[in-house]
Design an enzyme around this catalytic site. Structure first.
Site, PDB file in Angstrom:
ATOM      1  N   SER A 136       0.857  -1.171   0.000  1.00 51.62           N
ATOM      2  CA  SER A 136       0.000   0.000   0.000  1.00 51.62           C
ATOM      3  C   SER A 136       0.899   1.228   0.000  1.00 51.62           C
ATOM      4  O   SER A 136       1.738   1.385   0.878  1.00 51.62           O
ATOM      5  CB  SER A 136      -0.875  -0.032   1.254  1.00 51.62           C
ATOM      6  N   LYS A 162      -1.220  -1.072  -4.342  1.00 51.12           N
ATOM      7  CA  LYS A 162      -2.416  -0.321  -3.955  1.00 51.12           C
ATOM      8  C   LYS A 162      -2.004   1.125  -3.773  1.00 51.12           C
ATOM      9  O   LYS A 162      -1.024   1.415  -3.095  1.00 51.12           O
ATOM     10  CB  LYS A 162      -2.951  -0.901  -2.641  1.00 51.12           C
ATOM     11  N   LYS A 164      -3.412   5.203  -2.923  1.00 54.52           N
ATOM     12  CA  LYS A 164      -4.474   5.988  -2.307  1.00 54.52           C
ATOM     13  C   LYS A 164      -4.952   7.026  -3.321  1.00 54.52           C
ATOM     14  O   LYS A 164      -4.128   7.628  -4.024  1.00 54.52           O
ATOM     15  CB  LYS A 164      -3.950   6.680  -1.047  1.00 54.52           C
ATOM     16  N   ASP A 189      -7.449   2.837  -3.175  1.00 54.22           N
ATOM     17  CA  ASP A 189      -8.182   2.977  -1.903  1.00 54.22           C
ATOM     18  C   ASP A 189      -8.536   4.443  -1.705  1.00 54.22           C
ATOM     19  O   ASP A 189      -7.659   5.306  -1.701  1.00 54.22           O
ATOM     20  CB  ASP A 189      -7.294   2.495  -0.749  1.00 54.22           C
ATOM     21  N   GLU A 214     -11.368   0.474  -3.284  1.00 50.14           N
ATOM     22  CA  GLU A 214     -11.625   0.231  -1.868  1.00 50.14           C
ATOM     23  C   GLU A 214     -12.325   1.432  -1.230  1.00 50.14           C
ATOM     24  O   GLU A 214     -11.880   2.571  -1.375  1.00 50.14           O
ATOM     25  CB  GLU A 214     -10.288  -0.041  -1.176  1.00 50.14           C
ATOM     26  N   ASP A 239     -13.910  -1.713   3.407  1.00 47.12           N
ATOM     27  CA  ASP A 239     -12.937  -1.733   4.505  1.00 47.12           C
ATOM     28  C   ASP A 239     -13.642  -1.147   5.734  1.00 47.12           C
ATOM     29  O   ASP A 239     -14.257  -1.871   6.526  1.00 47.12           O
ATOM     30  CB  ASP A 239     -11.707  -0.906   4.080  1.00 47.12           C
ATOM     31  N   LYS A 263      -9.648  -6.625   8.458  1.00 48.97           N
ATOM     32  CA  LYS A 263      -8.589  -6.199   9.381  1.00 48.97           C
ATOM     33  C   LYS A 263      -8.965  -6.721  10.757  1.00 48.97           C
ATOM     34  O   LYS A 263     -10.075  -6.436  11.249  1.00 48.97           O
ATOM     35  CB  LYS A 263      -8.484  -4.674   9.446  1.00 48.97           C
ATOM     36  N   GLY A 291      -3.982  -3.500   6.368  1.00 52.27           N
ATOM     37  CA  GLY A 291      -2.988  -3.171   7.382  1.00 52.27           C
ATOM     38  C   GLY A 291      -3.319  -1.895   8.129  1.00 52.27           C
ATOM     39  O   GLY A 291      -4.089  -1.054   7.666  1.00 52.27           O
TER      40      GLY A 291
HETATM   41 MG    MG Z   1      -8.495   0.926   3.259  1.00 54.84          MG
END
Ligand code: MG
Length: 369
Positions: A136, A162, A164, A189, A214, A239, A263, A291
């Site tokens: 990520s 991944k 953001k 995400d 996400e 998430d 998670k 994570g």
């Molecule tokens: Mg997330």
């Protein structure tokens, strides 16, 4: 199993680089390490992963400390536990505060695995011997830095990238990535940065062949995600919206998502994470493990959880060295050719490094029966 003593260690560690999302940036991590002892003297470890500010969920480092000290530790000290699943039952009358619950529940699972003389992965039913690793990457100051960073992690063998995103840092950003890396497994995400008013913008993301997007919409939403999912081809992964098995059931029932990010801390512990995993498997919804910028103990639990059969997509559990100059477990979590080997050692699978716990400790308190 009966807990006779619990020590709460407060640690402060600095990450190698700052981590930025649509909600904020952090580099220093203040977090909790739980050291629980049972009547036979076995010690189990758990990690409280809540951040200092409530931008991911409502929980913080301080609320975790308060819940543990005033409610959760008193509820467990001296109680007879047949199985770690009993912890979830004992906490039933305490609403939410899932990260605080997961912190102590993890220590109970560690003790249980040692009593069974098995690795944590095996006692929860995990059979995969190695897990695929993704990474990520936080928001980067420039596109050039983003491309360089992605190339660096691909060279290290990470299996999926991944990134953001947020409104205005999405379409062009993903286009730039796709121009440079047309075929890599890629996902984005949003950490709840969009609303249904952005639906035309979100439809444009379909062209980038993302594995999933996400949590595009509100952190507590299921209904709008179901509306959005009908209008975009890219599978939605939830998430923040999934805090329990019940949330997962509802999301799947109304079509809010095609994937779930599990998670441990967000759902209140390993027992609930496993239930969500089993439910998703039955309903053909793939899962992966997200994570929380964990140190070694939380990271070790993620490795164990990811060994379950329906974790069919690479998660966010990267090597210790991706985040930390030194990690609080021995050996550190390492990645080889894009995989982490699931450890065979009893309990967590890694030794906790007491010297480093002391080094980064800023406070500790012990509670006894
Ligand atoms: Mg997330």
């Amino acid at each position: 199993m009966k807990l006779t003593e619990v020590t709460v260690h407060e640690l402060l560690m600095r990450m190698k680089t700052p981590f930025a999302t649509s909600l904020g940036t952090m580099q220093n991590k203040r977090f909790l390490v739980l050291e629980a002892k049972d009547e036979s003297g076995i010690i189990g470890w758990g990690e409280g992963v809540a951040f200092e500010e409530p931008f991911y969920t409502e929980e913080t480092f301080k609320t975790s400390l308060h819940m543990l000290e005033d409610f959760l530790i008193p509820a467990l000290l001296g109680a007879e536990l047949e199985h770690p699943d009993d912890v979830h039952e004992r906490f039933r009358s305490i609403r939410r505060n899932n990260m605080a619950k997961a912190a102590i529940e993890g220590a109970v699972w560690d003790i249980y695995a040692q009593l069974m003389k098995k690795p944590l992965a095996a006692v929860i039913g995990g059979a995969q011997e190695k897990i695929e690793v993704g990474i990520s990457i936080g928001l980067q100051p420039t596109d050039e830095q983003l491309i360089t960073t992605i190339q660096h992690y691909l060279d290290e063998g990470y299996k999926r990238i991944k990134v953001k995103i947020k409104p205005g840092k999405d379409i062009e950003l993903l286009r730039t990535i796709r121009v440079n890396f047309p075929a890599i497994p890629l996902m984005a995400d949003a950490n709840s940065a969009y609303t249904l008013e952005d639906i035309e913008r979100l439809k444009q993301l379909d062209q980038f062949n993302l594995m999933m997007i996400e949590q595009p919409l509100a952190h507590d939403d299921l209904i709008d995600h179901a509306i959005l999912q009908k209008q975009i081809k890219t599978p939605i992964c939830l998430d923040e919206s999934i805090n329990s098995l019940e949330d997962a059931r509802k999301a799947i029932q109304i079509g809010s998502c095609g994937v779930i990010n599990i998670k441990i801390a967000r759902v209140g512990g390993i027992s609930e994470a496993r239930r969500i995993h089993d439910y998703c498997m039955k309903h053909h919804i793939p899962v992966w493990c997200g994570g929380m910028l964990e140190a070694g103990i939380g990271r070790a639990q993620n490795v164990a959880l990811t060994s379950l059969a329906n974790f069919t997509m690479p998660g966010d559990t990267a090597a210790s060295e991706r985040y930390w100059h030194e990690d609080i477990i021995t050996p550190e979590v390492t990645v080889k050719d894009g995989y982490i080997a699931v450890p065979k050692q009893q309990g967590l699978g890694y030794e906790v490094n007491h010297a480093l716990i002391e080094k980064y400790s800023v406070n500790k308190t012990t509670y006894r029966i």
